[in-house]
Design a protein around this motif. Structure first.
Motif, PDB file in Angstrom:
ATOM      1  N   GLY A  45      22.502  45.311  -7.125  1.00  0.00           N
ATOM      2  CA  GLY A  45      21.822  44.025  -7.188  1.00  0.00           C
ATOM      3  C   GLY A  45      22.697  42.826  -6.863  1.00  0.00           C
ATOM      4  N   HIS A  46      23.918  43.045  -6.423  1.00  0.00           N
ATOM      5  CA  HIS A  46      24.824  41.950  -6.057  1.00  0.00           C
ATOM      6  C   HIS A  46      24.678  41.667  -4.559  1.00  0.00           C
ATOM      7  CE1 HIS A  46      26.620  42.267 -10.008  1.00  0.00           C
ATOM      8  NE2 HIS A  46      26.787  43.563  -9.815  1.00  0.00           N
ATOM      9  N   LEU A  47      23.504  41.164  -4.176  1.00  0.00           N
ATOM     10  CA  LEU A  47      23.182  40.988  -2.764  1.00  0.00           C
ATOM     11  C   LEU A  47      24.134  40.031  -2.057  1.00  0.00           C
ATOM     12  CD1 LEU A  47      19.286  40.783  -2.967  1.00  0.00           C
ATOM     13  CD2 LEU A  47      20.676  42.725  -2.252  1.00  0.00           C
ATOM     14  N   ALA A  48      24.463  38.916  -2.685  1.00  0.00           N
ATOM     15  CA  ALA A  48      25.311  37.917  -2.029  1.00  0.00           C
ATOM     16  C   ALA A  48      26.710  38.477  -1.766  1.00  0.00           C
ATOM     17  CB  ALA A  48      25.393  36.649  -2.868  1.00  0.00           C
ATOM     18  N   ARG A  49      27.277  39.201  -2.724  1.00  0.00           N
ATOM     19  CA  ARG A  49      28.611  39.774  -2.526  1.00  0.00           C
ATOM     20  C   ARG A  49      28.586  40.855  -1.454  1.00  0.00           C
ATOM     21  NH1 ARG A  49      30.939  41.412  -8.122  1.00  0.00           N
ATOM     22  NH2 ARG A  49      32.814  41.770  -6.896  1.00  0.00           N
ATOM     23  N   GLY A  50      27.563  41.706  -1.482  1.00  0.00           N
ATOM     24  CA  GLY A  50      27.434  42.732  -0.443  1.00  0.00           C
ATOM     25  C   GLY A  50      27.244  42.116   0.929  1.00  0.00           C
ATOM     26  N   HIS A  51      26.447  41.051   0.991  1.00  0.00           N
ATOM     27  CA  HIS A  51      26.205  40.355   2.258  1.00  0.00           C
ATOM     28  C   HIS A  51      27.496  39.763   2.811  1.00  0.00           C
ATOM     29  CE1 HIS A  51      24.876  36.918   4.785  1.00  0.00           C
ATOM     30  NE2 HIS A  51      24.067  37.843   5.251  1.00  0.00           N
ATOM     31  N   ALA A  52      28.322  39.186   1.937  1.00  0.00           N
ATOM     32  CA  ALA A  52      29.587  38.588   2.387  1.00  0.00           C
ATOM     33  C   ALA A  52      30.508  39.647   2.996  1.00  0.00           C
ATOM     34  CB  ALA A  52      30.274  37.880   1.221  1.00  0.00           C
ATOM     35  N   ILE A  53      30.583  40.820   2.376  1.00  0.00           N
ATOM     36  CA  ILE A  53      31.416  41.901   2.914  1.00  0.00           C
ATOM     37  C   ILE A  53      30.863  42.362   4.255  1.00  0.00           C
ATOM     38  CG2 ILE A  53      32.084  44.323   2.580  1.00  0.00           C
ATOM     39  CD1 ILE A  53      32.338  43.692  -0.413  1.00  0.00           C
ATOM     40  N   LEU A  54      29.553  42.566   4.335  1.00  0.00           N
ATOM     41  CA  LEU A  54      28.954  43.028   5.589  1.00  0.00           C
ATOM     42  C   LEU A  54      29.140  42.018   6.713  1.00  0.00           C
ATOM     43  CD1 LEU A  54      25.727  44.582   4.101  1.00  0.00           C
ATOM     44  CD2 LEU A  54      27.585  45.818   5.254  1.00  0.00           C
ATOM     45  N   ARG A  55      29.051  40.738   6.388  1.00  0.00           N
ATOM     46  CA  ARG A  55      29.259  39.700   7.401  1.00  0.00           C
ATOM     47  C   ARG A  55      30.676  39.770   7.962  1.00  0.00           C
ATOM     48  NH1 ARG A  55      27.479  35.023   4.548  1.00  0.00           N
ATOM     49  NH2 ARG A  55      29.654  34.720   4.088  1.00  0.00           N
ATOM     50  N   GLU A  56      31.643  39.975   7.077  1.00  0.00           N
ATOM     51  CA  GLU A  56      33.041  40.096   7.517  1.00  0.00           C
ATOM     52  C   GLU A  56      33.239  41.358   8.354  1.00  0.00           C
ATOM     53  OE1 GLU A  56      37.002  39.463   8.218  1.00  0.00           O
ATOM     54  OE2 GLU A  56      35.467  38.063   7.542  1.00  0.00           O
ATOM     55  N   LEU A  57      32.660  42.481   7.921  1.00  0.00           N
ATOM     56  CA  LEU A  57      32.787  43.725   8.686  1.00  0.00           C
ATOM     57  C   LEU A  57      32.134  43.596  10.062  1.00  0.00           C
ATOM     58  CD1 LEU A  57      32.080  46.341   5.881  1.00  0.00           C
ATOM     59  CD2 LEU A  57      34.290  45.814   6.936  1.00  0.00           C
ATOM     60  N   ALA A  58      30.976  42.933  10.118  1.00  0.00           N
ATOM     61  CA  ALA A  58      30.293  42.743  11.407  1.00  0.00           C
ATOM     62  C   ALA A  58      31.117  41.850  12.328  1.00  0.00           C
ATOM     63  CB  ALA A  58      28.907  42.149  11.184  1.00  0.00           C
ATOM     64  N   ARG A  59      31.818  40.886  11.754  1.00  0.00           N
ATOM     65  CA  ARG A  59      32.670  40.018  12.574  1.00  0.00           C
ATOM     66  C   ARG A  59      33.843  40.814  13.147  1.00  0.00           C
ATOM     67  NH1 ARG A  59      37.260  37.648  12.343  1.00  0.00           N
ATOM     68  NH2 ARG A  59      37.732  38.240  10.210  1.00  0.00           N
ATOM     69  N   ARG A  60      34.418  41.710  12.325  1.00  0.00           N
ATOM     70  CA  ARG A  60      35.562  42.511  12.776  1.00  0.00           C
ATOM     71  C   ARG A  60      35.180  43.593  13.776  1.00  0.00           C
ATOM     72  NH1 ARG A  60      38.377  44.304   7.257  1.00  0.00           N
ATOM     73  NH2 ARG A  60      38.328  42.278   6.235  1.00  0.00           N
ATOM     74  N   THR A  61      34.006  44.206  13.563  1.00  0.00           N
ATOM     75  CA  THR A  61      33.569  45.309  14.429  1.00  0.00           C
ATOM     76  C   THR A  61      32.150  45.030  14.922  1.00  0.00           C
ATOM     77  OG1 THR A  61      32.813  46.518  12.495  1.00  0.00           O
ATOM     78  CG2 THR A  61      35.024  47.042  13.305  1.00  0.00           C
ATOM     79  N   PRO A  62      32.010  44.138  15.914  1.00  0.00           N
ATOM     80  CA  PRO A  62      30.672  43.733  16.359  1.00  0.00           C
ATOM     81  C   PRO A  62      29.852  44.853  16.994  1.00  0.00           C
ATOM     82  CG  PRO A  62      32.381  42.756  17.743  1.00  0.00           C
ATOM     83  CD  PRO A  62      33.075  43.461  16.624  1.00  0.00           C
ATOM     84  N   ASP A  63      30.486  45.953  17.391  1.00  0.00           N
ATOM     85  CA  ASP A  63      29.744  47.050  18.032  1.00  0.00           C
ATOM     86  C   ASP A  63      29.256  48.101  17.044  1.00  0.00           C
ATOM     87  OD1 ASP A  63      30.179  45.834  20.467  1.00  0.00           O
ATOM     88  OD2 ASP A  63      32.037  46.951  20.852  1.00  0.00           O
ATOM     89  N   ASP A  64      29.486  47.902  15.754  1.00  0.00           N
ATOM     90  CA  ASP A  64      29.074  48.859  14.731  1.00  0.00           C
ATOM     91  C   ASP A  64      27.604  48.622  14.398  1.00  0.00           C
ATOM     92  OD1 ASP A  64      28.653  50.475  12.541  1.00  0.00           O
ATOM     93  OD2 ASP A  64      30.388  49.763  11.413  1.00  0.00           O
ATOM     94  N   ASP A  65      26.735  49.429  15.013  1.00  0.00           N
ATOM     95  CA  ASP A  65      25.289  49.254  14.842  1.00  0.00           C
ATOM     96  C   ASP A  65      24.831  49.496  13.402  1.00  0.00           C
ATOM     97  OD1 ASP A  65      25.076  48.632  17.516  1.00  0.00           O
ATOM     98  OD2 ASP A  65      24.488  50.657  18.128  1.00  0.00           O
ATOM     99  N   ALA A  66      25.461  50.440  12.713  1.00  0.00           N
ATOM    100  CA  ALA A  66      25.052  50.725  11.334  1.00  0.00           C
ATOM    101  C   ALA A  66      25.329  49.535  10.430  1.00  0.00           C
ATOM    102  CB  ALA A  66      25.778  51.975  10.825  1.00  0.00           C
ATOM    103  N   THR A  67      26.487  48.901  10.598  1.00  0.00           N
ATOM    104  CA  THR A  67      26.807  47.721   9.796  1.00  0.00           C
ATOM    105  C   THR A  67      25.873  46.578  10.147  1.00  0.00           C
ATOM    106  OG1 THR A  67      29.109  48.374   9.519  1.00  0.00           O
ATOM    107  CG2 THR A  67      28.612  46.030   9.245  1.00  0.00           C
ATOM    108  N   ALA A  68      25.593  46.387  11.439  1.00  0.00           N
ATOM    109  CA  ALA A  68      24.689  45.310  11.865  1.00  0.00           C
ATOM    110  C   ALA A  68      23.298  45.501  11.280  1.00  0.00           C
ATOM    111  CB  ALA A  68      24.631  45.245  13.387  1.00  0.00           C
ATOM    112  N   ALA A  69      22.805  46.740  11.281  1.00  0.00           N
ATOM    113  CA  ALA A  69      21.476  47.017  10.729  1.00  0.00           C
ATOM    114  C   ALA A  69      21.447  46.756   9.223  1.00  0.00           C
ATOM    115  CB  ALA A  69      21.069  48.454  11.025  1.00  0.00           C
ATOM    116  N   LEU A  70      22.493  47.178   8.531  1.00  0.00           N
ATOM    117  CA  LEU A  70      22.556  46.951   7.090  1.00  0.00           C
ATOM    118  C   LEU A  70      22.673  45.461   6.780  1.00  0.00           C
ATOM    119  CD1 LEU A  70      22.590  48.240   4.306  1.00  0.00           C
ATOM    120  CD2 LEU A  70      25.058  48.547   4.548  1.00  0.00           C
ATOM    121  N   LEU A  71      23.451  44.743   7.580  1.00  0.00           N
ATOM    122  CA  LEU A  71      23.586  43.293   7.403  1.00  0.00           C
ATOM    123  C   LEU A  71      22.230  42.608   7.561  1.00  0.00           C
ATOM    124  CD1 LEU A  71      25.308  40.733   7.056  1.00  0.00           C
ATOM    125  CD2 LEU A  71      25.721  40.793   9.518  1.00  0.00           C
ATOM    126  N   THR A  72      21.459  43.000   8.564  1.00  0.00           N
ATOM    127  CA  THR A  72      20.126  42.421   8.779  1.00  0.00           C
ATOM    128  C   THR A  72      19.216  42.699   7.587  1.00  0.00           C
ATOM    129  OG1 THR A  72      20.365  42.644  11.165  1.00  0.00           O
ATOM    130  CG2 THR A  72      18.123  42.449  10.314  1.00  0.00           C
TER     131      THR A  72
END
Length: 195
Positions: A45-72
């Motif tokens: 239930g810590h959506l904001a913290r999870g979102h912040a991590i996913l945003r950073e991971l998506a920035r580092r690895t923009p071609d990672d479709d699984a991370t992008a889908a989870l971020l969305t």
């Protein structure tokens, strides 16, 4: 007389610095930024913290479709949660019918309230009595780099005369939202808002 035992005054021992503790926790309270940690935070239930991590991971690895889908997905859930809170607060206040666009850090949404008089006017304009569907119409307008303009329209049935919903539109798009009545292919806007 001091005696033969006198000599230089004793000096205090030099302070010793403790050896680094190799078992000490990391300096930050933030979890290790991995997709697994983000998924765990989201499940808890810590959506904001999870979102912040996913945003950073998506920035580092923009071609990672699984991370992008989870971020969305997490961004949509975070938007829904924020809209639920803001929408509930707005709907509790007394006042006339309204439609209001709401921006959050992760998206946009709309909150509305209609009364029976507004619905009756809509039915009258539509020329229908009962065969109508309360509808939220979202039109997004986006300027393209080639100076063209793209517009999209989506109609969503509204479950009640008051409520809220997420608006799915690109962040750079202008949005017009109408809450009205639809019958067959016809639509009458009762109230609308734009950003």
């Amino acid at each position: 007389a001091r005696g033969a035992l006198s000599g230089p005054e004793p000096t205090a021992p030099a302070p010793q610095t403790p050896a680094p503790d190799t078992h000490a926790p990391p300096a930050s309270d933030e979890p290790i930024p991995t997709r697994t940690m983000a998924e765990l935070l989201v499940r808890q239930g810590h959506l904001a913290r999870g979102h912040a991590i996913l945003r950073e991971l998506a920035r580092r690895t923009p071609d990672d479709d699984a991370t992008a889908a989870l971020l969305t997905d997490v961004a949509a859930r975070l938007t829904d949660e924020t809209l639920r809170q803001r929408g509930s607060a707005r709907l509790k206040r007394a006042g006339p019918p309204f439609v209001e666009l709401v921006r959050t850090e992760t998206g946009r949404g709309v909150v509305w309230r209609l009364d029976e008089a507004a619905l009756a006017r809509g039915r009258s304009l539509l020329g229908a009595t009962d065969a109508t569907t309360l509808t939220v119409r979202v039109v997004s307008i986006e300027a393209k780099p080639d100076h063209g303009v793209e517009s999209r329209r989506a109609d969503h049935p509204a479950e009640a005369a008051s409520g809220w919903r997420r608006v799915d539109a690109p962040p750079t798009a202008r949005v017009v939202v109408s809450v009205g009545l639809a019958a067959d292919e016809r639509f009458v806007s009762i109230l609308h808002a734009a950003d």
